[in-house]
Design a protein around this motif. Sequence first.
Motif, PDB file in Angstrom:
ATOM      1  N   ASN A 179       3.973 -74.342 -33.612  1.00 25.83           N
ATOM      2  CA  ASN A 179       4.108 -72.891 -33.689  1.00 25.83           C
ATOM      3  C   ASN A 179       3.195 -72.253 -32.643  1.00 25.83           C
ATOM      4  O   ASN A 179       1.971 -72.215 -32.807  1.00 25.83           O
ATOM      5  N   LYS A 180       3.782 -71.757 -31.570  1.00 23.00           N
ATOM      6  CA  LYS A 180       3.001 -71.200 -30.470  1.00 23.00           C
ATOM      7  C   LYS A 180       2.167 -69.996 -30.905  1.00 23.00           C
ATOM      8  O   LYS A 180       1.058 -69.782 -30.391  1.00 23.00           O
ATOM      9  N   SER A 181       2.697 -69.227 -31.839  1.00 27.68           N
ATOM     10  CA  SER A 181       1.963 -68.049 -32.307  1.00 27.68           C
ATOM     11  C   SER A 181       0.644 -68.438 -32.960  1.00 27.68           C
ATOM     12  O   SER A 181      -0.396 -67.804 -32.725  1.00 27.68           O
ATOM     13  N   ASP A 184      -1.754 -69.495 -30.310  1.00 26.21           N
ATOM     14  CA  ASP A 184      -2.299 -68.338 -29.602  1.00 26.21           C
ATOM     15  C   ASP A 184      -3.389 -67.651 -30.419  1.00 26.21           C
ATOM     16  O   ASP A 184      -4.450 -67.281 -29.886  1.00 26.21           O
ATOM     17  N   LYS A 185      -3.147 -67.491 -31.718  1.00 26.68           N
ATOM     18  CA  LYS A 185      -4.128 -66.822 -32.575  1.00 26.68           C
ATOM     19  C   LYS A 185      -5.420 -67.623 -32.681  1.00 26.68           C
ATOM     20  O   LYS A 185      -6.504 -67.047 -32.823  1.00 26.68           O
ATOM     21  N   GLY A 287       4.785 -70.751 -41.719  1.00 30.03           N
ATOM     22  CA  GLY A 287       3.593 -70.490 -40.933  1.00 30.03           C
ATOM     23  C   GLY A 287       2.327 -71.090 -41.495  1.00 30.03           C
ATOM     24  O   GLY A 287       1.228 -70.790 -41.017  1.00 30.03           O
ATOM     25  N   ILE A 307      10.919 -68.160 -37.421  1.00 29.02           N
ATOM     26  CA  ILE A 307       9.911 -68.431 -36.391  1.00 29.02           C
ATOM     27  C   ILE A 307      10.531 -69.054 -35.135  1.00 29.02           C
ATOM     28  O   ILE A 307       9.820 -69.614 -34.298  1.00 29.02           O
ATOM     29  N   ASP A 309      11.575 -68.053 -32.309  1.00 23.30           N
ATOM     30  CA  ASP A 309      11.053 -67.664 -30.993  1.00 23.30           C
ATOM     31  C   ASP A 309       9.642 -68.175 -30.740  1.00 23.30           C
ATOM     32  O   ASP A 309       9.160 -68.129 -29.599  1.00 23.30           O
ATOM     33  N   ASP A 310       8.982 -68.652 -31.789  1.00 23.50           N
ATOM     34  CA  ASP A 310       7.591 -69.104 -31.659  1.00 23.50           C
ATOM     35  C   ASP A 310       7.451 -70.621 -31.585  1.00 23.50           C
ATOM     36  O   ASP A 310       6.333 -71.126 -31.447  1.00 23.50           O
TER      37      ASP A 310
END
Length: 446
Positions: A179-181, A184-185, A287, A307, A309-310
């Motif tokens: 999960n790229k999101s 990133d977080k 997530g 999810i 797109d992530d």
Amino acid sequence: MKNMKRLLSVVITVTMIAGYLVGCNNGAKTTLDSKKSETSKTSGENVTSGSGKEIVCSGEVHFAFWGDMLVEYYESMVSEFNKLYPDVKVYIENSTPSEYWTKLEAATTGGSAADVFRINGPNIVKYVKAGMIEPLDEYIKRDGVNLKDYPEGMVNLYNLNGIQYGIPCDYDTIAVWYNKSLFDKAGVGYPKDGWSWDEFVNTAKALTKSDGSVYGVNADPANQTGYYNTIFEAGGYVISDDKKSSGYDKPETKAGVQLWIDLLEAGVSPALSSFAETKADAQFYSGRLAMYFGGSWKAGYIKTSDIADDVDVVSLPSVGGNLKSVIHGCANVVNANSENKEAAWAWAKFLTDKEAQDALGKTGKLIPCCKGSADLWVQSNPKMNLQIFMKEADNNSVAYPVSEKTSEWNDLETTYMTKIFNKEVTVEEGCNELAKKMNEVLATED
């Protein structure tokens, strides 16, 4: 379904045309092209094979499979199939994965199994030895099917004692979805193909939150998507090449299993009880997991998830520089007791022809086996690194381990791996006991 009278509305025989013999194909080459399909409806023609044998191509074909994600695809294939075979009525019969094998065993015992049914590696030997699957060599030779158009490992999976029982229709390998999101977080860089196990563990630690809201990865006792891969990467094996002994008592195999227990002890995965309540893939979609060890077949589900797109995917981490990904695949086989074998074979073959395989690839749900069709699967979602699954298949794959009684020792694996992952026994104790029990099963095989 069985022992019922079949309405045989059209009788067709088949001849060799330019080296291409198509059994039960109305004298036309299989194609999904609409223009060619119009010329294929030549059911009024009478042609003969070299032997002069009359081939019946009409009536009903019942097709059993598992998985909701394939329903729409198979429905569309029935429509295309009927452009070529208007006198064959195909009924598709879907079950959930958990129900499918129970239903199939009951149906075969009661003599009511479908004319064509989907099979996998762990069950092919069992149903062949039970006399339930039709040998296909004569059909393949007669109709000019080129098995070199399919991955050798998958063809061999459905070949027993030199006899071909199925043409593989799709295959899968294992990689790490992420999960790229969440990366990133957490301020963590995205992983790259070819990473090491140590890099993977450090990444999982950096992604795990102390409050339990996010974990780095799933350390659940899954065989193909989990510990099988690390067993092979560590130099171990599950079952010997001659199918006579278990590899679970080998130090290398135990080392491959221990890696997962280390993940649990490092706190980068939810506890096993958590996966009993909510499966790993569902936790990834929600997530809670930043990374997920999963198969290529998850691409279709992820594509339609919240999810989508992530998410991207990366190769499995290597152990000591050794990267291995377990490859498996399915085939559609003909029931040896079918009352309509020619039509059943026509349907099974149709699903492995190039045009139908291309259609499967375009869905983005499973990797087609026919040469070239897999590229369409990759192109179905160009934002993801889906080609890694094909690279692993070509360069780093190990066949899913099977024998005659795979289902029996798979049950033993579940029992003992659950104990190991729950820390009820040590890896040493659990693997030694599993090997002992597994060897007892293997000793009863022919």
